[in-house]
Design a protein around this motif. Structure first.
Motif, short mmCIF file in Angstrom:
data_model
loop_
_atom_site.label_atom_id
_atom_site.label_comp_id
_atom_site.label_asym_id
_atom_site.label_seq_id
_atom_site.Cartn_x
_atom_site.Cartn_y
_atom_site.Cartn_z
N GLY A 1 45.85 32.25 51.76
CA GLY A 1 46.88 32.34 50.73
C GLY A 1 48.27 32.55 51.29
N ALA A 2 48.39 33.44 52.28
CA ALA A 2 49.71 33.72 52.85
C ALA A 2 50.30 32.47 53.49
N VAL A 3 49.48 31.74 54.24
CA VAL A 3 49.97 30.52 54.91
C VAL A 3 50.37 29.46 53.88
N LEU A 4 49.67 29.41 52.75
CA LEU A 4 49.98 28.42 51.72
C LEU A 4 51.12 28.87 50.80
N GLY A 5 51.64 30.08 51.02
CA GLY A 5 52.78 30.54 50.24
C GLY A 5 52.46 31.37 49.03
N TYR A 6 51.20 31.77 48.86
CA TYR A 6 50.85 32.63 47.74
C TYR A 6 51.20 34.08 48.06
N ARG A 7 51.89 34.73 47.14
CA ARG A 7 52.32 36.11 47.39
C ARG A 7 51.21 37.10 47.13
N THR A 8 50.40 36.86 46.11
CA THR A 8 49.35 37.82 45.74
C THR A 8 47.96 37.22 45.87
N ILE A 9 46.99 38.11 45.94
CA ILE A 9 45.59 37.68 45.96
C ILE A 9 45.24 36.98 44.65
N ALA A 10 45.77 37.45 43.54
CA ALA A 10 45.49 36.81 42.25
C ALA A 10 45.98 35.36 42.24
N GLU A 11 47.15 35.11 42.83
CA GLU A 11 47.64 33.74 42.92
C GLU A 11 46.74 32.89 43.80
N ALA A 12 46.29 33.47 44.92
CA ALA A 12 45.44 32.72 45.85
C ALA A 12 44.11 32.35 45.22
N VAL A 13 43.46 33.31 44.56
CA VAL A 13 42.15 33.02 43.97
C VAL A 13 42.29 32.11 42.75
N LEU B 1 47.42 43.92 39.30
CA LEU B 1 47.35 44.73 40.51
C LEU B 1 48.42 44.38 41.53
N GLY B 2 48.86 43.12 41.55
CA GLY B 2 49.91 42.73 42.49
C GLY B 2 49.53 42.94 43.94
N VAL C 1 43.31 49.25 45.34
CA VAL C 1 44.44 50.16 45.12
C VAL C 1 45.67 49.55 45.79
N PRO C 2 46.44 48.75 45.07
CA PRO C 2 47.61 48.12 45.68
C PRO C 2 48.76 49.11 45.85
N ALA C 3 49.76 48.71 46.61
CA ALA C 3 50.93 49.54 46.79
C ALA C 3 51.65 49.74 45.45
N THR C 4 52.10 50.97 45.20
CA THR C 4 52.82 51.28 43.97
C THR C 4 54.26 50.77 44.07
N THR C 5 54.71 50.08 43.03
CA THR C 5 56.05 49.51 43.01
C THR C 5 56.96 50.32 42.08
N ASP C 6 58.25 50.04 42.16
CA ASP C 6 59.19 50.68 41.24
C ASP C 6 58.88 50.29 39.80
N ASP C 7 58.42 49.05 39.59
CA ASP C 7 58.05 48.64 38.24
C ASP C 7 56.88 49.47 37.72
N ASP C 8 55.92 49.77 38.61
CA ASP C 8 54.78 50.61 38.21
C ASP C 8 55.27 52.01 37.80
N ARG C 9 56.19 52.55 38.57
CA ARG C 9 56.72 53.88 38.25
C ARG C 9 57.47 53.85 36.92
#
Length: 493
Positions: A324-336, A381-382, A247-255
């Motif tokens: 992922g965070a240390v390597l500069g990936y913003r999302t878990i999807a990018e990291a995996v 999911l972001g 359950v990721p944080a809800t964004t303005d785009d999601d709304r």
């Protein structure tokens, strides 16, 4: 300006929006929930609504309680408790999907800072049979394995309950902690000789039911409420549980997406993946919702499910977050999506985690591993690496360190877990140097950053934080050496 989601606008929603499975106007309250964040709204509240619909029993509506702020109450009150769950997935061809459903199981919302009395009254009501909690690991206000009696909120609750016992007058003083709210509500229920109650914690903590029972007992003892403690021992149960849904944080785009589907504004919207799982120990003190008819698993032993989820899913999630965070990936999807990190996660699970597990009934652990990685790939999911990385001091012991202890006890050096711990250490160090742009959101943030930047070295400094690493593990030379080697590789490799 679009209309707001409410009982008035509910009938006018377009056909592609799923309406509540039960009529909210006909739902009575039978559950109190402490900690109405996004996860509860996307998980237990959905199961409870579906259980009411499946069993034809509408007596299990939820009186939800916020934690530190009135924000969710302010979001849901103008909407008559209604909110949407926007489920984002991937179609077979990889294209994104989005389905919107309105949930009506939450029938009241209170903010303890102003409405503690209303919550305590609801918990003492004979018609309330279940209390549930999602307050996060740090919400339990623990110091080690015990209640932190030095915590200001806990102290306030101890004093409030002690004053009630001394004066014989019920106090509606604002609750300072979830455990205090629960203990005070049970005390009021005991004094009124109400029916038995089941308290269901749904946070990712090993043996969470036993843990919660112990904390409640400690607060009652500190308040001098021995009679209440005896009543709780006889009439209240604390089942263990395992919960799972991203359950990721809800964004303005999601709304905006939800508004385009429904035609109304929803301030309480939550976003979730399609997958959902809930396993509950069959240890209930009285009536309960028919959760199994909504897909929950009711079992005599939660432990195998809990261990598999905490060590495979949550452990992998944390590893991807730190690396992922240390390597500069913003999302878990990018990291995996990085083949190198994906291979590292598979090695972590295959070489260190699975050898420590007993498979739950009907579960193949390698299939479970692959399903987890598939869920992490969902870009809709972001889920951000920074979001997953928060509260690492609370998460590492249950997600990774138990695996390390089990592998060491079996005579094997947990090199892959050591790499995961090293990834966390490097992440903490990068947040401490001020140059990375990474932030450390952790209840021990200052202590961790100080230890990471100290003169004794990163590994020795952080292994010396006893709140995270028990001495038996921190002083094990095999583990220390493995972590040191992995830190060197991640830092200089």
């Amino acid at each position: 300006m679009t209309d707001r989601l409410s009982l008035t606008t509910l009938a006018n929603l377009p056909a592609q929006v799923a309406r509540p499975a039960v009529d909210p106007r006909e739902v009575g309250i039978g559950v109190v929930h402490l900690g109405i964040g996004a996860f509860h709204r996307a998980h237990q509240a959905v199961y409870t609504e579906d259980a009411m619909a499946a069993a034809g029993d509408t007596g299990w509506g939820i009186h939800a309680v916020t934690q530190r702020s009135p924000r969710v109450a302010e979001q849901l009150a103008p909407q008559d408790g209604l909110y949407g769950v926007l489920t984002k997935g991937l179609a077979a061809g990889g294209s994104p999907t989005a389905d919107l459903r309105v949930i009506g199981a939450v029938r009241d919302v209170s903010f303890p800072g102003e409405q503690t009395g209303a919550v305590l009254a609801r918990m003492a009501d004979p018609g309330t049979h279940v209390a549930t909690l999602t307050v996060t690991e740090k919400g339990y206000r623990r110091a080690g394995d015990h209640l932190d009696l030095d915590d200001a909120g806990v102290r306030a609750d101890v004093q409030a309950l002690a004053d009630e016992l001394r004066t014989g007058r019920e106090s509606d003083a604002a609750a300072g902690s979830p455990i205090g709210m629960l203990a005070r509500g049970l005390a009021r229920r005991a004094r009124r000789d109400a029916t038995p109650m089941t308290v269901v914690t749904c946070d990712n903590i090993v043996q969470n039911g036993t843990m919660l029972a112990g904390l409640v007992s400690e607060l009652l003892t500190a308040s001098g409420a021995d009679d209440v403690a005896a009543w709780v021992a006889r009439h209240v149960t604390f089942p263990a549980t395992m919960v799972d849904r991203i359950v990721p944080a809800t964004t303005d785009d999601d709304r905006d997406d939800a508004r385009s589907i429904s035609g109304v504004t929803d301030a309480g919207l939550v976003v979730a993946e399609p997958f959902s799982q809930w396993v509950v120990e069959d240890a209930f003190a009285g009536p309960r919702p028919a959760w199994e008819r909504a897909g929950a698993t009711i079992t005599s032993d939660v432990a195998p499910f809990e261990d598999a989820k905490l060590r495979i899913l949550n452990g992998s999630h944390s590893y991807l977050a730190y690396r992922g965070a240390v390597l500069g990936y913003r999302t878990i999807a990018e990291a995996v999506g990085d083949p190198r990190l994906r291979d590292e996660v598979r090695a972590l699970v295959d070489e260190d985690v699975i050898p420590t597990l007993t498979p739950p009934p009907g579960v193949d652990l390698t299939d479970y591993r692959d399903a987890v990685l598939g869920r992490f790939e969902n870009p809709a999911l972001g889920h951000t690496t920074i979001q997953v990385a928060m509260d690492g001091s609370q998460k590492l012991p249950v997600r990774l360190l138990g695996t390390a202890r089990d592998r060491l006890a079996a005579g094997s050096v947990p090199h892959r877990v050591a790499r995961a711990v090293a990834a966390w250490m490097v992440f903490v160090a990068r947040t401490a140097d001020g140059a990375s742009g990474l932030a450390l959101d952790d209840p021990l943030a200052e202590q961790l950053q100080s230890a990471a930047a100290g003169g004794g070295g990163l590994v020795d400094g952080l292994l010396g934080v006893a709140e995270v690493f028990p001495p038996s593990l921190a002083e094990d030379e095999r583990f220390r050496s493995a972590v040191g080697q992995q830190v060197a590789e991640l830092t200089h490799g």
